[in-house]
Design a protein around this motif. Structure first.
Motif, PDB file in Angstrom:
ATOM      1  N   ALA A 374      -2.034   5.225   9.923  1.00 58.38           N
ATOM      2  CA  ALA A 374      -0.418   4.290   9.758  1.00 58.38           C
ATOM      3  C   ALA A 374      -1.913   2.310   9.547  1.00 58.38           C
ATOM      4  O   ALA A 374      -0.885   2.421   8.194  1.00 58.38           O
ATOM      5  CB  ALA A 374      -0.302   3.325  11.195  1.00 58.38           C
ATOM      6  N   ALA A 375      -3.173   2.656   9.573  1.00 62.16           N
ATOM      7  CA  ALA A 375      -3.458   0.787   9.089  1.00 62.16           C
ATOM      8  C   ALA A 375      -2.965   0.816   7.688  1.00 62.16           C
ATOM      9  O   ALA A 375      -2.688  -0.116   6.459  1.00 62.16           O
ATOM     10  CB  ALA A 375      -4.603   0.939   9.842  1.00 62.16           C
ATOM     11  N   SER A 376      -3.923   2.621   6.767  1.00 63.79           N
ATOM     12  CA  SER A 376      -3.792   2.632   4.774  1.00 63.79           C
ATOM     13  C   SER A 376      -2.713   2.514   4.824  1.00 63.79           C
ATOM     14  O   SER A 376      -2.293   1.089   3.508  1.00 63.79           O
ATOM     15  CB  SER A 376      -4.769   3.839   5.052  1.00 63.79           C
ATOM     16  OG  SER A 376      -5.825   3.591   5.160  1.00 63.79           O
ATOM     17  N   ALA A 377      -1.856   2.734   5.042  1.00 63.23           N
ATOM     18  CA  ALA A 377      -0.224   2.670   4.914  1.00 63.23           C
ATOM     19  C   ALA A 377       0.506   1.130   4.761  1.00 63.23           C
ATOM     20  O   ALA A 377       0.888   0.830   3.913  1.00 63.23           O
ATOM     21  CB  ALA A 377       0.717   3.937   5.268  1.00 63.23           C
ATOM     22  N   VAL A 378      -0.123   0.953   5.996  1.00 61.16           N
ATOM     23  CA  VAL A 378       0.113  -0.629   6.414  1.00 61.16           C
ATOM     24  C   VAL A 378      -0.508  -1.723   5.006  1.00 61.16           C
ATOM     25  O   VAL A 378       0.485  -3.281   4.476  1.00 61.16           O
ATOM     26  CB  VAL A 378       0.052  -1.655   7.503  1.00 61.16           C
ATOM     27  CG1 VAL A 378       0.303  -2.954   7.631  1.00 61.16           C
ATOM     28  CG2 VAL A 378       0.240  -0.845   8.651  1.00 61.16           C
ATOM     29  N   LEU A 379      -1.742  -1.483   4.747  1.00 61.61           N
ATOM     30  CA  LEU A 379      -2.310  -1.941   4.078  1.00 61.61           C
ATOM     31  C   LEU A 379      -2.080  -2.218   2.830  1.00 61.61           C
ATOM     32  O   LEU A 379      -1.698  -3.179   1.635  1.00 61.61           O
ATOM     33  CB  LEU A 379      -3.775  -1.656   3.790  1.00 61.61           C
ATOM     34  CG  LEU A 379      -4.920  -2.706   3.544  1.00 61.61           C
ATOM     35  CD1 LEU A 379      -5.246  -3.820   4.415  1.00 61.61           C
ATOM     36  CD2 LEU A 379      -5.993  -1.962   3.010  1.00 61.61           C
ATOM     37  N   GLU A 380      -1.874  -0.668   1.848  1.00 60.18           N
ATOM     38  CA  GLU A 380      -1.353  -0.938   0.433  1.00 60.18           C
ATOM     39  C   GLU A 380       0.353  -1.201   0.555  1.00 60.18           C
ATOM     40  O   GLU A 380       0.384  -2.049   0.044  1.00 60.18           O
ATOM     41  CB  GLU A 380      -0.718   0.977   0.719  1.00 60.18           C
ATOM     42  CG  GLU A 380      -1.702   2.083   1.050  1.00 60.18           C
ATOM     43  CD  GLU A 380      -1.997   1.543  -0.957  1.00 60.18           C
ATOM     44  OE1 GLU A 380      -1.736   1.022  -1.753  1.00 60.18           O
ATOM     45  OE2 GLU A 380      -3.917   2.312  -0.798  1.00 60.18           O
ATOM     46  N   ALA A 381       1.650  -1.228   1.634  1.00 59.32           N
ATOM     47  CA  ALA A 381       2.948  -1.513   1.796  1.00 59.32           C
ATOM     48  C   ALA A 381       3.008  -2.801   1.742  1.00 59.32           C
ATOM     49  O   ALA A 381       3.215  -3.798   0.769  1.00 59.32           O
ATOM     50  CB  ALA A 381       3.361  -1.589   3.151  1.00 59.32           C
ATOM     51  N   ALA A 382       1.835  -3.918   2.605  1.00 60.18           N
ATOM     52  CA  ALA A 382       1.374  -5.470   2.648  1.00 60.18           C
ATOM     53  C   ALA A 382       1.004  -5.274   1.250  1.00 60.18           C
ATOM     54  O   ALA A 382       1.603  -6.835  -0.014  1.00 60.18           O
ATOM     55  CB  ALA A 382       0.902  -6.052   3.568  1.00 60.18           C
ATOM     56  N   ARG A 383      -0.174  -5.010   0.646  1.00 55.87           N
ATOM     57  CA  ARG A 383      -0.088  -5.271  -1.039  1.00 55.87           C
ATOM     58  C   ARG A 383       1.271  -5.560  -2.278  1.00 55.87           C
ATOM     59  O   ARG A 383       1.502  -6.740  -2.738  1.00 55.87           O
ATOM     60  CB  ARG A 383      -1.149  -4.184  -1.266  1.00 55.87           C
ATOM     61  CG  ARG A 383      -1.949  -4.629  -2.964  1.00 55.87           C
ATOM     62  CD  ARG A 383      -2.515  -3.484  -3.327  1.00 55.87           C
ATOM     63  NE  ARG A 383      -2.688  -3.476  -5.485  1.00 55.87           N
ATOM     64  CZ  ARG A 383      -3.258  -3.019  -5.591  1.00 55.87           C
ATOM     65  NH1 ARG A 383      -3.568  -2.082  -5.197  1.00 55.87           N
ATOM     66  NH2 ARG A 383      -3.849  -2.653  -7.004  1.00 55.87           N
ATOM     67  N   ALA A 384       2.105  -4.425  -1.874  1.00 58.14           N
ATOM     68  CA  ALA A 384       3.221  -3.618  -2.672  1.00 58.14           C
ATOM     69  C   ALA A 384       4.076  -5.266  -2.380  1.00 58.14           C
ATOM     70  O   ALA A 384       4.761  -5.713  -3.652  1.00 58.14           O
ATOM     71  CB  ALA A 384       3.245  -3.060  -2.157  1.00 58.14           C
ATOM     72  N   GLY A 385       3.632  -5.858  -1.788  1.00 56.64           N
ATOM     73  CA  GLY A 385       4.720  -7.022  -1.319  1.00 56.64           C
ATOM     74  C   GLY A 385       4.777  -8.156  -1.520  1.00 56.64           C
ATOM     75  O   GLY A 385       4.429  -9.257  -1.266  1.00 56.64           O
ATOM     76  N   GLY A 386       2.690  -8.032  -2.179  1.00 55.96           N
ATOM     77  CA  GLY A 386       2.008  -9.934  -2.506  1.00 55.96           C
ATOM     78  C   GLY A 386       1.150 -10.325  -1.078  1.00 55.96           C
ATOM     79  O   GLY A 386       1.243 -11.439  -1.598  1.00 55.96           O
ATOM     80  N   LEU A 387       0.150  -9.248  -0.231  1.00 56.50           N
ATOM     81  CA  LEU A 387      -0.099 -10.203  -0.208  1.00 56.50           C
ATOM     82  C   LEU A 387      -1.656  -9.103   0.692  1.00 56.50           C
ATOM     83  O   LEU A 387      -0.955  -7.807   0.414  1.00 56.50           O
ATOM     84  CB  LEU A 387       0.596  -9.762   1.681  1.00 56.50           C
ATOM     85  CG  LEU A 387       0.015 -10.450   3.437  1.00 56.50           C
ATOM     86  CD1 LEU A 387       0.187 -12.152   2.562  1.00 56.50           C
ATOM     87  CD2 LEU A 387       0.374 -10.172   4.464  1.00 56.50           C
ATOM     88  N   LEU A 388      -2.486  -9.722   0.855  1.00 58.88           N
ATOM     89  CA  LEU A 388      -4.044  -8.945   0.927  1.00 58.88           C
ATOM     90  C   LEU A 388      -4.291  -9.259   2.237  1.00 58.88           C
ATOM     91  O   LEU A 388      -4.632 -10.355   3.232  1.00 58.88           O
ATOM     92  CB  LEU A 388      -5.212  -9.309   0.067  1.00 58.88           C
ATOM     93  CG  LEU A 388      -5.099  -9.702  -1.328  1.00 58.88           C
ATOM     94  CD1 LEU A 388      -6.219 -10.023  -1.897  1.00 58.88           C
ATOM     95  CD2 LEU A 388      -4.169  -8.337  -1.502  1.00 58.88           C
TER      96      LEU A 388
END
Length: 428
Positions: A374-388
């Motif tokens: 789940a943590a990895s999935a949120v990391l990917e989704a945040a990147r897709a939204g423009g956030l690191l």
């Protein structure tokens, strides 16, 4: 082009050199709180190169200081007098809170902690070290040997005898259900019991807020209570301020100041943010401890002129613009915004932290079982939204780490929180 670079990376660099994201990111430039990748995508940076870009990307004051120093001399080693090194040491000694302080510069937090261990074991004539469970102190042979996080400890071999103490993780472990007062008392009793079964240790090394461990921390005052027990036995206290230093927690300039009842630590280590991306680390210690070595010792690259110029400019900017106060104000807003968002996401076990040092722990809904996927999935989704953002938290890496530059403004905090809220909702 990125695929080619990734292939070359894998061909010449170690397999264990981790990369974030399914399609790793090449960051080409930054400005303020934003960075851009090789494809021209713009991101709001809430991780700052692992808490190293402390003030802002391409901060003009730091860039100017580095450029001017590079035009004079970049490096000469510690065998020669070095004005920028003395100037920065003066400032850090005054700010440290440690009486009769001496400062030794290194190139990283790992090397700073390694030096602190050398000093403590030499001064105390003991190779036994107390460390906290879930801790992380670097990747050198000695610092790996005191790291209490198995995901970052690739070997059990060590020149040190390490004994691990309870207390660094408030929400887990055998004392988690106690209130803060009883929690501290139980941890102190455990420390006393441990000390009764071993030869006197050299030191306790502890992060006031555990960084790689997922931004976990004990109740305020725990390390002060530990210090009183240790002081009676002559055991030193080393505060690892590599991630908590320079006002990031908002409430204090140093993390140890949340535990200040018994005064400052005997030593503190620092790195990361002070250089704003330049390689600076160091140790501050009382003179009698720092001067205990009876053999020659130098540092080829620690304290080199160009990094010291960057550190001085960065520290001046931080103090003149009250970035500690900004971390308290904007960080307080951000953590409340994230707590409100997380209340609607069953996978979020806890939102914790201080100032601009915030952790979001994820578990499988309805359980306390860590959920690194789940943590990895949120990391990917945040990147897709423009956030690191970053990750951490025990050996399961199920905590998100949020640590923007300390100049973050309210509008950017709101923007980042909205992106992160969407990313958290996407895993439901």
């Amino acid at each position: 082009m990125n695929d080619d670079l990734l292939g070359r990376h894998r061909a010449v660099l170690p397999d264990w050199l981790a990369l974030y994201y399914d399609r790793p990111l090449e960051i080409t430039h930054g400005e303020g709180r934003h960075v851009w990748d090789a494809q021209g995508n713009r991101y709001l940076d809430f991780f700052g190169g692992i808490l190293t870009t402390m003030t802002a990307h391409a901060l003009p004051e730091v860039t100017k200081a580095v450029t001017e120093q590079a035009g004079r001399i970049i490096h000469s080693s510690t065998l020669y007098l070095n004005r920028p090194m003395v100037d920065l040491a003066d400032r850090i000694a005054q700010l440290s809170g440690i009486p009769d302080a001496r400062v030794f510069f290194t190139t990283s937090g790992t090397e700073a902690n390694d030096t602190a261990l050398l000093l403590a074991t030499t001064y105390r004539r003991s190779n036994t070290v107390l460390a906290m469970r879930n801790s992380y102190h670097g990747r050198s042979f000695s610092s790996v040997g005191i790291t209490g996080n198995r995901g970052w400890s690739p070997t059990s071999l060590s020149p040190l005898q390490t004994l691990y103490v309870h207390g660094g993780v408030r929400g887990r472990g055998p004392f988690a259900e106690l209130d803060d007062y009883d929690y501290v008392a139980a941890c102190v009793d455990d420390l006393k019991d441990l000390l009764g079964h071993t030869r006197p240790p050299a030191a306790l090394i502890a992060e006031p807020i555990q960084g790689v461990g997922g931004f976990t921390s004990p109740p305020d005052g725990l390390y002060a209570a530990f210090r009183e027990v240790l002081h009676e036995r002559g055991v030193l206290w080393i505060s690892d301020e590599v991630q908590t230093g320079w006002g990031r927690t908002g409430e204090h300039f140093w993390g140890w100041q949340a535990h200040a009842r018994s005064g400052p630590p005997d030593m503190l280590t620092f790195a990361k943010g002070i250089g704003n991306g330049m390689s600076i680390g160091g140790v501050v210690a009382r003179a009698e401890i720092m001067n205990c070595l009876d053999a020659n010792s130098i540092s080829t690259f620690g304290g080199t002129q160009i990094t010291m110029a960057a550190g001085l400019a960065n520290l001046n900017y931080l103090l003149e613009h009250d970035l500690q106060g900004n971390a308290r104000r904007v960080g307080g807003l951000l953590i409340e915004r994230l707590r409100a968002a997380a209340a609607h996401v069953p996978a979020v076990r806890e939102v914790r932290g201080r100032g601009l040092m915030i952790g979001i722990e994820l578990t499988k809904p309805g359980t306390d079982e860590a959920d690194p996927a789940a943590a990895s999935a949120v990391l990917e989704a945040a990147r897709a939204g423009g956030l690191l953002i970053g990750k951490g938290g025990g050996h399961d890496t199920s905590a998100l780490r949020v640590a923007p530059p300390l100049s973050l403004n309210v509008a950017e905090a709101e923007e980042g929180a909205a992106i992160l809220e969407d990313a958290l909702r996407s895993i439901q």
